[in-house]
Design an enzyme around this catalytic site. Structure first.
Site, PDB file in Angstrom:
ATOM      1  N   ASP A  30       3.341   4.543 -10.092  1.00 17.76           N
ATOM      2  CA  ASP A  30       2.456   3.418  -9.812  1.00 17.76           C
ATOM      3  C   ASP A  30       2.597   2.394 -10.936  1.00 17.76           C
ATOM      4  O   ASP A  30       2.657   2.764 -12.110  1.00 17.76           O
ATOM      5  CB  ASP A  30       1.008   3.910  -9.714  1.00 17.76           C
ATOM      6  CG  ASP A  30       0.086   2.877  -9.103  1.00 17.76           C
ATOM      7  OD1 ASP A  30      -0.127   1.817  -9.731  1.00 17.76           O
ATOM      8  OD2 ASP A  30      -0.423   3.122  -8.001  1.00 17.76           O
ATOM      9  N   ASN A  86      -6.417   6.599   0.509  1.00 21.61           N
ATOM     10  CA  ASN A  86      -7.417   5.617   0.913  1.00 21.61           C
ATOM     11  C   ASN A  86      -7.093   5.166   2.336  1.00 21.61           C
ATOM     12  O   ASN A  86      -5.932   4.911   2.662  1.00 21.61           O
ATOM     13  CB  ASN A  86      -7.396   4.410  -0.028  1.00 21.61           C
ATOM     14  CG  ASN A  86      -7.724   4.802  -1.456  1.00 21.61           C
ATOM     15  OD1 ASN A  86      -8.642   5.576  -1.699  1.00 21.61           O
ATOM     16  ND2 ASN A  86      -6.968   4.297  -2.398  1.00 21.61           N
ATOM     17  N   GLN A  93      -7.923   0.786   0.192  1.00 22.17           N
ATOM     18  CA  GLN A  93      -6.504   0.648   0.523  1.00 22.17           C
ATOM     19  C   GLN A  93      -6.103  -0.808   0.383  1.00 22.17           C
ATOM     20  O   GLN A  93      -6.722  -1.698   0.951  1.00 22.17           O
ATOM     21  CB  GLN A  93      -6.233   1.141   1.949  1.00 22.17           C
ATOM     22  CG  GLN A  93      -4.767   1.171   2.296  1.00 22.17           C
ATOM     23  CD  GLN A  93      -4.481   1.758   3.682  1.00 22.17           C
ATOM     24  OE1 GLN A  93      -5.402   2.066   4.442  1.00 22.17           O
ATOM     25  NE2 GLN A  93      -3.212   1.908   3.994  1.00 22.17           N
ATOM     26  N   VAL A  95      -2.415  -1.606   0.134  1.00 18.77           N
ATOM     27  CA  VAL A  95      -1.112  -1.709   0.795  1.00 18.77           C
ATOM     28  C   VAL A  95      -1.218  -0.908   2.086  1.00 18.77           C
ATOM     29  O   VAL A  95      -1.507   0.292   2.051  1.00 18.77           O
ATOM     30  CB  VAL A  95       0.036  -1.166  -0.091  1.00 18.77           C
ATOM     31  CG1 VAL A  95       1.357  -1.240   0.650  1.00 18.77           C
ATOM     32  CG2 VAL A  95       0.111  -1.928  -1.415  1.00 18.77           C
ATOM     33  N   HIS A  99       0.018   6.110   1.954  1.00 20.11           N
ATOM     34  CA  HIS A  99       0.534   6.628   0.686  1.00 20.11           C
ATOM     35  C   HIS A  99      -0.471   7.586   0.068  1.00 20.11           C
ATOM     36  O   HIS A  99      -1.675   7.473   0.266  1.00 20.11           O
ATOM     37  CB  HIS A  99       0.878   5.506  -0.294  1.00 20.11           C
ATOM     38  CG  HIS A  99      -0.212   4.525  -0.570  1.00 20.11           C
ATOM     39  ND1 HIS A  99      -0.621   3.580   0.350  1.00 20.11           N
ATOM     40  CD2 HIS A  99      -0.977   4.331  -1.667  1.00 20.11           C
ATOM     41  CE1 HIS A  99      -1.595   2.840  -0.177  1.00 20.11           C
ATOM     42  NE2 HIS A  99      -1.833   3.289  -1.408  1.00 20.11           N
ATOM     43  N   ILE A 100       0.084   8.550  -0.666  1.00 18.56           N
ATOM     44  CA  ILE A 100      -0.717   9.529  -1.391  1.00 18.56           C
ATOM     45  C   ILE A 100      -0.584   9.217  -2.871  1.00 18.56           C
ATOM     46  O   ILE A 100       0.529   9.105  -3.390  1.00 18.56           O
ATOM     47  CB  ILE A 100      -0.214  10.966  -1.144  1.00 18.56           C
ATOM     48  CG1 ILE A 100      -0.263  11.327   0.336  1.00 18.56           C
ATOM     49  CG2 ILE A 100      -1.016  11.972  -1.978  1.00 18.56           C
ATOM     50  CD1 ILE A 100       0.438  12.650   0.649  1.00 18.56           C
TER      51      ILE A 100
END
Length: 113
Positions: A30, A86, A93, A95, A99-100
């Site tokens: 990230d 999310n 969220q 994006v 995703h995790i």
């Protein structure tokens, strides 16, 4: 495939610090880490939110969760890490490509904020 920031990472249109990749998923650090270990695991197939997934994605979802555990373990956090997904803007969220978040390396409070 919908065009998102993550799609551009998958397509190598923008750089990312990729730590894992296979035919189904990609994992990268990230750019705004919230813990000493903060890696995102994304399916290469575009699924906007977890609530948009259906039975056809069951194997893919299992795959990305298993890979998240393997990545945490490989980075030395196999016994203590948090996974976050999310779902929707009100849940944080930003994006809209499933995703995790793998978070590890610090203590986490409960309930989360």
């Amino acid at each position: 495939m919908a065009e998102t920031l993550f799609t551009k990472i998958i397509n190598r249109e923008i750089p990312a610090d990729i730590v894992y990749e296979d035919d189904l998923c990609l994992a990268f650090k990230d750019i705004n880490p919230q813990a000493p270990l903060h890696i995102l695991v994304i399916p290469k197939k575009h699924i906007e939110r977890i609530s948009d997934a259906d039975k056809d994605e069951q194997d893919l979802l299992g795959h990305i969760f298993l890979k998240a555990g393997e990545i945490a373990k490989k980075n030395g956090y196999g016994d203590a890490f948090r996974l976050v997904v999310n779902n929707g803007e009100d849940a944080g969220q930003t994006v809209f490509h499933l995703h995790i978040h793998i978070l590890a390396g610090r203590n986490f409070a409960w309930p989360p904020g």
